[in-house]
Write an enzyme that holds these catalytic residues in place. Structure first.
Site, PDB file in Angstrom:
ATOM      1  CD  GLN A 132      -2.272   1.612   2.952  1.00 24.96           C
ATOM      2  OE1 GLN A 132      -2.474   0.368   2.926  1.00 24.96           O
ATOM      3  NE2 GLN A 132      -1.356   2.487   3.338  1.00 24.96           N
ATOM      4  CG  ASP A 133      -1.086   4.228  -2.765  1.00 25.19           C
ATOM      5  OD1 ASP A 133      -1.860   5.266  -2.517  1.00 25.19           O
ATOM      6  OD2 ASP A 133      -0.061   4.199  -3.201  1.00 25.19           O
ATOM      7  N   PRO A 134      -3.944   3.271  -4.997  1.00 24.33           N
ATOM      8  CG  PRO A 134      -4.916   5.201  -6.234  1.00 24.33           C
ATOM      9  CD  PRO A 134      -4.184   5.054  -5.185  1.00 24.33           C
ATOM     10  N   PRO A 172       4.610   3.990  -4.644  1.00 27.23           N
ATOM     11  CG  PRO A 172       5.141   2.033  -3.618  1.00 27.23           C
ATOM     12  CD  PRO A 172       5.334   2.715  -4.875  1.00 27.23           C
ATOM     13  N   GLY A 173       2.110   4.973  -2.426  1.00 29.58           N
ATOM     14  CA  GLY A 173       1.970   5.919  -1.306  1.00 29.58           C
ATOM     15  C   GLY A 173       2.104   7.274  -1.555  1.00 29.58           C
TER      16      GLY A 173
END
Length: 250
Positions: A77-79, A144-145
């Site tokens: 999804q996210d690094p 995050p995100g």
């Protein structure tokens, strides 16, 4: 001292321009080009404002793989949003980083059937045709995100769809609701295998409806590939040791 994995100004555009032609073709599609321009503008603005953005090589997952080379797709999804972690490969971190909890559960699941991986850097999987793609390719330090709604998903959806259009057989491993939402990008009649389970995060790995723990995805992937005349993936990351290849066969 953590590995410096910060994105440099102007690096994102340069890396996109240096991608293999099959990927550049996707980025040049009008809707995708508009979305990428939006992402690029936001990233460069945030860098100019002093934000720390990871990773240094957002397109690394695509660097050595054309769509026809992809045999397995694993979607993240996210690094990772901490210093020295994100490498541009979903779930992967440098070997000198502490193993993240989700990656630890991935290794635990591999170890049910195969030798447990000893390296946190998953580059060896990429060299075997495993596409480790996050749906957002950049993130800000500790947030995050933070770039998830800036256009990245339009870009990565198009990349996933391009992989799914290629006729060579592929396995899509969709872990968690976010990844499973991408199943719509894989036509049911495309001849690919889709395996779904909960995310390997400790928060969800043992929960219903399909716990990640015990899912058997790595052995199922290899069995399906071999049935189609392909080599199994050496999930231990030691594929250069030919004497061990039989451990990954049916």
């Amino acid at each position: 001292m953590p590995n410096d994995n910060r994105l440099a100004p102007a690096a994102l555009a340069a890396q996109a321009a240096a991608l293999p032609a099959a990927w550049r073709h996707v980025l040049e599609q009008p809707a995708v080009a508009r979305a990428f321009a939006s992402v690029l503008g936001h990233v460069e603005q945030r860098l100019a404002e002093g934000a720390v953005v990871y990773p240094a090589a957002p397109f690394r997952a695509l660097d050595q793989l054309a769509p026809a080379d992809v045999r397995v797709v694993i979607l993240g999804q996210d690094p990772y949003h901490g210093p020295g972690q994100a490498q541009g490969l979903a779930f992967s971190v440098p070997d000198d980083c502490k193993c993240p909890p989700s990656l630890r559960n991935i290794f635990n699941e591999i170890a049910v059937d195969y030798p447990r991986p000893t390296r946190h850097d998953l580059s060896a999987w990429t060299r075997q045709g495993v596409l480790l793609l996050n749906t957002s390719l950049t993130v800000e330090d500790g947030q995050p995100g933070s770039h998830a709604k800036r256009g990245w998903e339009t870009v990565t959806d198009a990349l996933i769809a391009e992989v799914a259009r290629d006729p060579s057989p592929k396995v899509f491993l969709l872990w968690g609701a976010h990844a499973q939402a991408k199943q719509a990008l894989v036509p049911a009649d495309a001849g690919h295998l889709v395996l779904a389970a909960n995310h390997p995060s400790p928060l969800s790995a043992r929960r219903p409806p399909v716990p990640f723990v015990g899912c058997g995805h790595f052995r199922q992937t290899n069995a399906w590939l071999q049935q189609r005349g392909q080599k199994p993936v050496d999930w231990s990351g030691e594929q250069n040791n030919a004497s061990r290849q039989g451990e990954f066969a049916l």
